[in-house]
Each structure stands twice: as C-alpha cells, then as structure tokens.
Design a protein around this motif. Structure first.
Motif, mmCIF file in Angstrom:
data_model
loop_
_atom_site.group_PDB
_atom_site.id
_atom_site.type_symbol
_atom_site.label_atom_id
_atom_site.label_comp_id
_atom_site.label_asym_id
_atom_site.label_seq_id
_atom_site.Cartn_x
_atom_site.Cartn_y
_atom_site.Cartn_z
ATOM 1 N N LEU A 136 36.491 40.576 27.053
ATOM 2 C CA LEU A 136 37.550 41.574 27.124
ATOM 3 C C LEU A 136 37.986 41.795 28.564
ATOM 4 C CD1 LEU A 136 39.321 43.907 26.064
ATOM 5 C CD2 LEU A 136 37.302 45.397 26.254
ATOM 6 N N TRP A 137 37.043 41.984 29.444
ATOM 7 C CA TRP A 137 37.389 42.242 30.844
ATOM 8 C C TRP A 137 38.158 41.072 31.454
ATOM 9 C CZ3 TRP A 137 35.987 40.136 35.641
ATOM 10 C CH2 TRP A 137 36.360 40.905 36.752
ATOM 11 N N LYS A 138 37.769 39.854 31.140
ATOM 12 C CA LYS A 138 38.483 38.690 31.674
ATOM 13 C C LYS A 138 39.909 38.621 31.146
ATOM 14 C CE LYS A 138 35.479 35.345 30.846
ATOM 15 N NZ LYS A 138 34.907 33.967 30.934
ATOM 16 N N ARG A 139 40.133 39.083 29.914
ATOM 17 C CA ARG A 139 41.484 39.102 29.359
ATOM 18 C C ARG A 139 42.377 40.102 30.100
ATOM 19 N NH1 ARG A 139 40.925 37.422 23.590
ATOM 20 N NH2 ARG A 139 42.690 38.742 23.003
ATOM 21 N N LEU A 140 41.760 41.053 30.794
ATOM 22 C CA LEU A 140 42.503 42.085 31.513
ATOM 23 C C LEU A 140 42.567 41.823 33.014
ATOM 24 C CD1 LEU A 140 40.849 45.061 29.621
ATOM 25 C CD2 LEU A 140 43.261 44.415 29.428
ATOM 26 N N ALA A 141 42.267 40.587 33.411
ATOM 27 C CA ALA A 141 42.152 40.272 34.833
ATOM 28 C C ALA A 141 43.428 40.566 35.619
ATOM 29 C CB ALA A 141 41.758 38.811 35.007
ATOM 30 N N ASP A 142 44.591 40.427 34.975
ATOM 31 C CA ASP A 142 45.837 40.675 35.692
ATOM 32 C C ASP A 142 45.997 42.136 36.109
ATOM 33 O OD1 ASP A 142 46.135 40.890 32.727
ATOM 34 O OD2 ASP A 142 48.105 41.709 33.269
ATOM 35 N N LEU A 143 45.249 43.041 35.462
ATOM 36 C CA LEU A 143 45.298 44.457 35.813
ATOM 37 C C LEU A 143 44.246 44.845 36.854
ATOM 38 C CD1 LEU A 143 45.776 45.967 32.225
ATOM 39 C CD2 LEU A 143 47.534 45.463 33.936
ATOM 40 N N SER A 144 43.314 43.959 37.112
ATOM 41 C CA SER A 144 42.275 44.136 38.144
ATOM 42 C C SER A 144 41.453 45.420 38.023
ATOM 43 C CB SER A 144 42.913 44.077 39.535
ATOM 44 O OG SER A 144 43.523 42.837 39.757
ATOM 45 N N PRO A 145 41.002 45.777 36.824
ATOM 46 C CA PRO A 145 40.103 46.931 36.756
ATOM 47 C C PRO A 145 38.696 46.551 37.194
ATOM 48 C CG PRO A 145 40.286 45.943 34.592
ATOM 49 C CD PRO A 145 41.201 45.148 35.506
ATOM 50 N N ASP A 146 37.888 47.560 37.507
ATOM 51 C CA ASP A 146 36.463 47.328 37.673
ATOM 52 C C ASP A 146 35.848 47.089 36.292
ATOM 53 O OD1 ASP A 146 36.480 47.572 40.426
ATOM 54 O OD2 ASP A 146 35.951 49.696 40.420
ATOM 55 N N PHE A 147 34.633 46.533 36.287
ATOM 56 C CA PHE A 147 33.990 46.135 35.034
ATOM 57 C C PHE A 147 32.858 47.084 34.680
ATOM 58 C CE2 PHE A 147 30.518 43.550 33.013
ATOM 59 C CZ PHE A 147 31.139 43.392 31.774
ATOM 60 N N GLY A 148 32.848 47.520 33.424
ATOM 61 C CA GLY A 148 31.740 48.315 32.920
ATOM 62 C C GLY A 148 31.211 47.739 31.622
ATOM 63 N N ASP A 149 29.911 47.792 31.426
ATOM 64 C CA ASP A 149 29.307 47.390 30.155
ATOM 65 C C ASP A 149 28.098 48.268 29.891
ATOM 66 O OD1 ASP A 149 27.218 46.443 31.731
ATOM 67 O OD2 ASP A 149 27.582 44.323 31.325
ATOM 68 N N TYR A 150 27.399 47.981 28.818
ATOM 69 C CA TYR A 150 26.190 48.729 28.469
ATOM 70 C C TYR A 150 24.953 47.884 28.747
ATOM 71 C CZ TYR A 150 28.947 52.478 26.369
ATOM 72 O OH TYR A 150 29.808 53.542 26.163
ATOM 73 N N ALA A 151 25.084 46.981 29.725
ATOM 74 C CA ALA A 151 23.984 46.084 30.102
ATOM 75 C C ALA A 151 23.492 45.344 28.859
ATOM 76 C CB ALA A 151 22.878 46.847 30.819
ATOM 77 N N ILE A 152 22.202 45.390 28.561
ATOM 78 C CA ILE A 152 21.668 44.633 27.425
ATOM 79 C C ILE A 152 21.364 45.546 26.249
ATOM 80 C CG2 ILE A 152 20.780 42.779 28.882
ATOM 81 C CD1 ILE A 152 17.980 44.017 28.565
ATOM 82 N N ALA A 153 22.050 46.707 26.193
ATOM 83 C CA ALA A 153 21.832 47.672 25.125
ATOM 84 C C ALA A 153 23.101 47.867 24.298
ATOM 85 C CB ALA A 153 21.380 49.011 25.699
ATOM 86 N N HIS A 154 22.932 48.349 23.086
ATOM 87 C CA HIS A 154 24.065 48.764 22.261
ATOM 88 C C HIS A 154 24.617 50.074 22.818
ATOM 89 C CE1 HIS A 154 26.051 50.547 18.672
ATOM 90 N NE2 HIS A 154 26.350 49.293 18.410
ATOM 91 N N PRO A 155 25.926 50.345 22.663
ATOM 92 C CA PRO A 155 26.484 51.579 23.224
ATOM 93 C C PRO A 155 25.885 52.871 22.690
ATOM 94 C CG PRO A 155 28.247 50.019 22.774
ATOM 95 C CD PRO A 155 26.995 49.434 22.197
#
Length: 351
Positions: free
Chosen positions: A229-248
């Motif tokens: 998802l983040w790579k699909r938004l690369a043109d907008l250049s946001p910072d990246f967030g995830d839940y590491a290796i856990a479910h949200p």
C-alpha cells in the motif's frame, strides 16, 4: 509532504503494543536509527486497572528508551486512571520528570477532557502531538474529519504545525484491500494534506491475527500488504507506518506454551516459521528453526550484524543456549523487522 523526488528519506512510524518483546527490540536500536524512527505505543490495558497499566508503561519506557527518541503515546485502550482522570496526563507528568519526551495521540472522537489533557501533555513535551485518523472498524472521512480536526485542536490548544497526521487504515489483508484503501488515502490527503502538518504518515497492518493454522516445520510466506500500500502511494511521499509483526487489534491473552515460532520480514513477504516440539520437549526445536532460517535465501547478507534480533537468531542457529520463549521470539522478530524497514526506507527503489 516532501517533494516526489524525495529530498528527504521517509521516516518510520511503527505502531507498537506496549509489551515486553516490543520494548526489548526498541531498547536495542542502533544509534544511527534513533533519528529515523518514531514509535507510537498503544498502552495495554491491565487486569490490575488503568493506573497500574500506566505505571507499567512508564517503567518500560524508562528502561528501554534510547536517548533522544520521542514516543507517541496512545491511551485509547486505557483512557482514564483509577480515579477517572485522563491517564495521558499522568504518563506525561511521570516521563517529563525522567526527561523522556512523548507526543500524545489525539483521536477526533475523544471526549473534551481527553483532548484538553492531550494538550497539557503536549505542552510538557515539546508542544508536539499526533492526530490519528481512522480506527480498526472505520475509515477516515475527510469531509466529516475536517471540522473535527479544527475542533479537537482548538480544545487541545495545539496548532496544526505542531501535529503529525497519521492516516491509519487498520488491517489490509489482500490486493483488493490495498486498492480500496489507496483510494481512501488519496481522498484524505487531497482534502487534508495541505494544512501544514509537521508530517503525514500512512499506517496499516497486514499480519493476520493468528498464525496457528500455518504449516509446521517449514517457512510460509505471507504478503506484506501494508508495505505494498505504501509503495502505491509513493507519488504522495508520506512517511510509513505499520504494526510491525503484529495484527492491528489489541491482543487478548495468548496461548500458553506456544510452539516455537518466528515472524521474519523480507522484501515483500513475512516468512512465518512454526516448528513442532521434538522428543526432548521444551523449546529446543527453535534451534532447528533458526538453522533453517540462516540457510534460507531471505537471511540477510549482513548475517548477525543486521540487527540485535539477528544476532540472537544466529546464536540459536549455533545451538548456543537458550532458545527463548514467546517474548524473546517476538523481540527478536521485531528487532529484525525494524531494521529491515528502515533499510527499505533508506533505499526504497531496491525493494
């Protein structure tokens, strides 16, 4: 947001549960990584009550926080202390005395007392806050959220320029989810992204809630849909967030004595290792798991130097005691994940 050509490297905003494994991993960050990561911790509820939950959180932060690291603190799951007062204020006061900076997390549906308390907490800590849009069950809505943002920041007495915007899309579990979520995020940023935020983060999570149905004694790949998802938004250049290796979602009580397992991050997938116990019982088959890992093509070329977690996994591959348990496996996997993601963000075209 940054220029599309990327004059600045995207920063990493992992959303972490405030558990021992996550703190162990964070406490072992290399010095060079401290300025590149902005962890956002969700304070875990406690069976002993919210005041004890807050005290436990402060203790863990004090023990693990690398110097210079600012923590986002979200008290959604433990909002008030035992006296009914906002827990964020108590946490902010305690950590201010220890010189550990935090940024309180604001949700748009927080009660006015919580919003005001977040403002007070922010003024104790660099006057910085985090506005977190979305939830596990609800997408951000830019039309409805715009006036809510203005109202929340007015009550908290914080300017937009002192706030980081986290657009949290919760779980993404398929390519279809990624496509739908991408459209939502683009709509949100088109409407709300030009207000002068300190930074803008797109966060989501793709780790399933359980891995107990996956095969034993082999590595199973699971797609990192959050990274896609983040790579699909690369043109907008946001910072990246995830839940590491856990479910949200905030987990319940885990299974007692889980099988030796590891969630290991690679370029587009996690590799999930689950190993059956051998005849000796205990967790000794984790050594076999690690021997399979270091022989795989997703073991990093830097080997044990890649992260603290990888050094521990390499040790276990050499069958040096001990094999650890669920907390250690989570810590080692999280340590590798944090290092892997920061490497990806430093060189996004290589992934």
């Amino acid at each position: 947001m940054r220029d599309v050509q990327g004059a600045a490297m995207a920063r990493y905003w992992p959303v972490l549960k405030a558990r021992e494994g996550e703190f162990k991993a964070l406490g072992r960050l290399q010095d060079r990584d401290v300025s590149r990561i902005h962890p956002l911790f969700e304070v875990n509820p406690s069976n002993d009550g919210p005041t004890k939950a807050g005290l436990n959180f402060v203790r863990k932060v004090r023990e693990a926080a690398p110097a210079g690291l600012t923590f986002g603190v979200d008290t959604t799951y433990a909002r008030v202390n035992d006296n009914g007062e906002p827990l964020i204020k108590e946490i902010a006061n305690d950590l201010a005395q220890w010189g550990v900076p935090i940024a309180p997390v604001i949700h748009l549906h927080d009660p006015d007392e919580q919003l005001s308390a977040c403002g007070e907490a922010a003024r104790l800590h660099n006057e910085t806050a985090i506005v977190r849009l979305g939830s596990l069950t609800t997408d951000p809505d830019p039309v409805a959220d715009a006036p809510r943002i203005a109202r929340a920041l007015s009550i908290a007495k914080i300017s937009v320029g002192r706030c980081h915007l986290v657009v949290d899309m919760g779980e993404v579990a398929s390519d279809r989810d990624v496509s739908r979520t991408e459209l939502v995020v683009r709509n949100v940023l088109d409407s709300l992204g030009d207000q002068g935020w300190a930074s803008i983060v797109v966060a989501s999570g793709a780790m399933p809630s359980a891995i107990s149905t996956l095969p034993r004694n082999e590595a199973t790949p699971l797609p990192r849909w959050d990274w896609k998802l983040w790579k699909r938004l690369a043109d907008l250049s946001p910072d990246f967030g995830d839940y590491a290796i856990a479910h949200p979602a905030m987990p319940g009580a885990g299974a007692r004595g889980p099988l030796p397992s590891l969630r290991y991050t690679a370029s587009d997938n996690w590799w999930i290792y689950r190993w059956a116990r051998n005849q000796t019982g205990g967790n000794d088959s984790f050594y076999d798991l690690c021997q399979a890992l270091v022989s795989s093509d997703h073991w990093p070329t830097e080997s044990s130097e890649f992260s603290w977690g990888d050094s521990e996994l390499a040790r276990c591959a050499r069958r040096q005691p001990g094999p650890g348990g669920a907390t250690q496996w989570r810590a080692w996997g999280t340590s590798h994940h944090l290092a892997h993601v920061m490497g990806e963000l430093a060189n996004p075209h290589a992934s």
